[in-house]
Write an enzyme that holds these catalytic residues in place. Sequence first.
Site, short mmCIF file in Angstrom:
data_model
loop_
_atom_site.label_atom_id
_atom_site.label_comp_id
_atom_site.label_asym_id
_atom_site.label_seq_id
_atom_site.Cartn_x
_atom_site.Cartn_y
_atom_site.Cartn_z
N ALA A 53 -21.42 -7.62 35.56
CA ALA A 53 -20.66 -8.03 36.76
C ALA A 53 -21.69 -9.16 37.50
O ALA A 53 -21.39 -10.29 37.84
CB ALA A 53 -20.26 -7.14 37.63
N ASP A 81 -28.91 -37.98 15.17
CA ASP A 81 -28.94 -37.02 16.31
C ASP A 81 -28.06 -37.18 17.56
O ASP A 81 -28.31 -38.33 18.06
CB ASP A 81 -30.46 -37.13 16.70
CG ASP A 81 -30.99 -35.86 17.57
OD1 ASP A 81 -29.97 -35.30 17.92
OD2 ASP A 81 -32.16 -36.04 17.95
N HIS A 139 -20.29 -12.01 17.68
CA HIS A 139 -20.75 -13.41 17.88
C HIS A 139 -20.85 -14.38 16.64
O HIS A 139 -20.15 -15.31 16.52
CB HIS A 139 -21.94 -13.59 18.81
CG HIS A 139 -21.83 -12.72 20.07
ND1 HIS A 139 -20.68 -12.57 20.63
CD2 HIS A 139 -22.82 -12.05 20.74
CE1 HIS A 139 -20.92 -11.54 21.79
NE2 HIS A 139 -22.35 -11.41 21.79
N LYS A 170 -33.86 -9.64 17.63
CA LYS A 170 -34.36 -9.61 19.01
C LYS A 170 -35.96 -9.75 18.92
O LYS A 170 -36.36 -9.26 17.81
CB LYS A 170 -34.10 -8.38 19.82
CG LYS A 170 -32.36 -8.18 20.18
CD LYS A 170 -32.22 -7.41 21.36
CE LYS A 170 -30.61 -7.51 21.73
NZ LYS A 170 -30.47 -8.47 22.73
N GLN A 201 -27.54 -23.32 21.18
CA GLN A 201 -28.19 -23.17 22.42
C GLN A 201 -29.69 -22.87 21.96
O GLN A 201 -29.96 -22.14 21.09
CB GLN A 201 -27.89 -22.09 23.25
CG GLN A 201 -28.07 -20.49 22.56
CD GLN A 201 -27.29 -19.46 23.25
OE1 GLN A 201 -26.27 -19.70 23.86
NE2 GLN A 201 -27.90 -18.15 23.17
N LYS A 241 -27.95 -14.27 10.45
CA LYS A 241 -28.91 -13.65 10.92
C LYS A 241 -29.31 -13.72 12.40
O LYS A 241 -28.94 -14.52 13.23
CB LYS A 241 -30.48 -14.85 10.20
CG LYS A 241 -30.64 -14.79 8.66
CD LYS A 241 -31.60 -15.66 8.55
CE LYS A 241 -31.21 -17.09 8.73
NZ LYS A 241 -32.58 -17.84 8.71
C1 BG6 Z 1 -24.46 -9.81 24.29
C2 BG6 Z 1 -25.53 -8.90 23.62
O1 BG6 Z 1 -23.18 -9.73 23.59
O2 BG6 Z 1 -25.09 -11.32 23.93
C3 BG6 Z 1 -26.98 -8.97 23.98
O3 BG6 Z 1 -24.78 -7.48 23.95
C4 BG6 Z 1 -27.28 -10.33 23.93
O4 BG6 Z 1 -27.83 -8.18 23.32
C5 BG6 Z 1 -26.22 -11.33 24.45
O5 BG6 Z 1 -28.48 -10.61 24.36
C6 BG6 Z 1 -26.69 -13.01 24.09
O6 BG6 Z 1 -25.79 -13.70 24.76
P1 BG6 Z 1 -26.32 -15.04 25.09
O7 BG6 Z 1 -25.11 -15.86 25.62
O8 BG6 Z 1 -27.51 -14.83 26.18
O9 BG6 Z 1 -26.97 -15.82 23.95
#
Ligand code: BG6
Length: 483
Positions: A18, A397, A243, A337, A371, A334
């Site tokens: 939040a 590009d 994602h 962290k 990103q 892939k």
């Molecule tokens: C979240 C994960 O869904 O996405 C996190 O729980 C991760 O572990 C994050 O760091 C990454 O999101 P963004 O927008 O920072 O790339």
Amino acid sequence: DSKHLYTVIVLGASGDLAKKKTFPALFGLYKNKYLDQNTHIIGYARTKMDQATFEGHVSKYIKIKTEADKVALQQFLKLCSYQDGQYDQDKDFQNLEKHIVEVEKASGSTARLFYMALPPSVFIPVATSLKRNNYHSFEKDGILTRLIVEKPFGMDLESSRKLGRELGALFNEDEIYRIDHYLGKEMVKNLMILRFANVIFGSVWNRQSIDNVQITFKEKIGTEGRGGYFDEFGIIRDVMQNHLLQILSLVAMEPPVSLSAEDVRDEKVKVLRFIPPIVKENVLLGQYGKSEDGKEPGYLDDKTVPHGSKTPTYAAATLFIHNDRWSGVPFMLKCGKALDQQKTEIRIQFKDVPGNLFTGLSRNEIVIRVQPNEAVYVKMMNKEPGLGMKTIISDLDLSYSSRFNDSVIPEAYESLILDALNGDHSNFVRDDELDAAWKIFTPILKSIDQGEIDPIPYAYGSRGPKGVGEFVAKHGYTRGEQA
Ligand code: BG6
């Protein structure tokens, strides 16, 4: 929907999500006048807080760049109020109801957006309490209800279905907005336009021309403080199953009949259903240890991580889509962290040029950088300028920072909250989509949970576990010049 004035109720208002995402996104929408200037926001959580503390909380991660931002924030905070309560006590939700009704009377609001920024353990108790105490039917009371929910949506197919059944007994599918915030990212939203609004990509977007696809997510940070949550889920559930698979479905799906939410999601579900469960041979796992210089802690040094945990913080997996367009093309996902850089990108690598007219060729690639530094670029062969006929690899590009004013790129959460307020489900996850996603990952997750695949250690800040290069090479990716 634009005729409705909303009251937004943020459940879990004292939590990280939040603070870091929801309130800054609401403020962004307010500041840029996407939110009706009379939209009230009510925070609800267990922590006792007075108004000043709550305002501190709301504004903590809001970036103020100009005098106008400062003024807007002061006005925004006047619209925010807080109510504490337990997550399973009817009397507390009845107090919340009184609070909402007061706000509705003062503002004339006729719609409620409940934003559940909650840990999974209280998800159903809160949804149940809301239904009992704070839900009104539009037909009877003229109050519209929408519910934004955040992952994790279960741990596997079975638990996700259970959660779905429980939530489905309380709210209708059209009232539920399941967030995958990657679907709100500018470059992910761009995929449909790149693919379906350009004739030059359409005819080559298939197994005849494409050799392999890589979708990569890298983060520099480790689990820092989130070890408790993370260890239960691991990187596949945290990032890959949601994602990266969402990105894959947008890269691989067939053109939808229209841009309506159901037509788009029908195609996404369809392509996911062509993907068989991932097999062990196509997975590589890693877990980070201390950095080379010993300064950054390893995953197991995190006090919230159980001793000896084998939870992966890195994963590479190859998926295949068994349909006419994609049969035989590896899609490599892939994610990890505590790596050397922060980057999310989609890399579509084409096949070798047939024949041997020229030497020293590299493969064409279309790269969509999600990103940071949003960009689309195409790697292509060009004549090296000068006398002679030498080939050189170069880029077409489209970097946003030079082509567009990149400061206009909205935050993913702003885009998604606005969609929910407008009743647009296109960028939210449908129940059958979630089901299809879990089917692909559940068997491999079971093997991992049973300790059948050991994660390979890698140093904090490195490029990932040894063997990643071989892994992508095995599935056809080639770097630089063709042999
Ligand atoms: C979240 C994960 O869904 O996405 C996190 O729980 C991760 O572990 C994050 O760091 C990454 O999101 P963004 O927008 O920072 O790339």
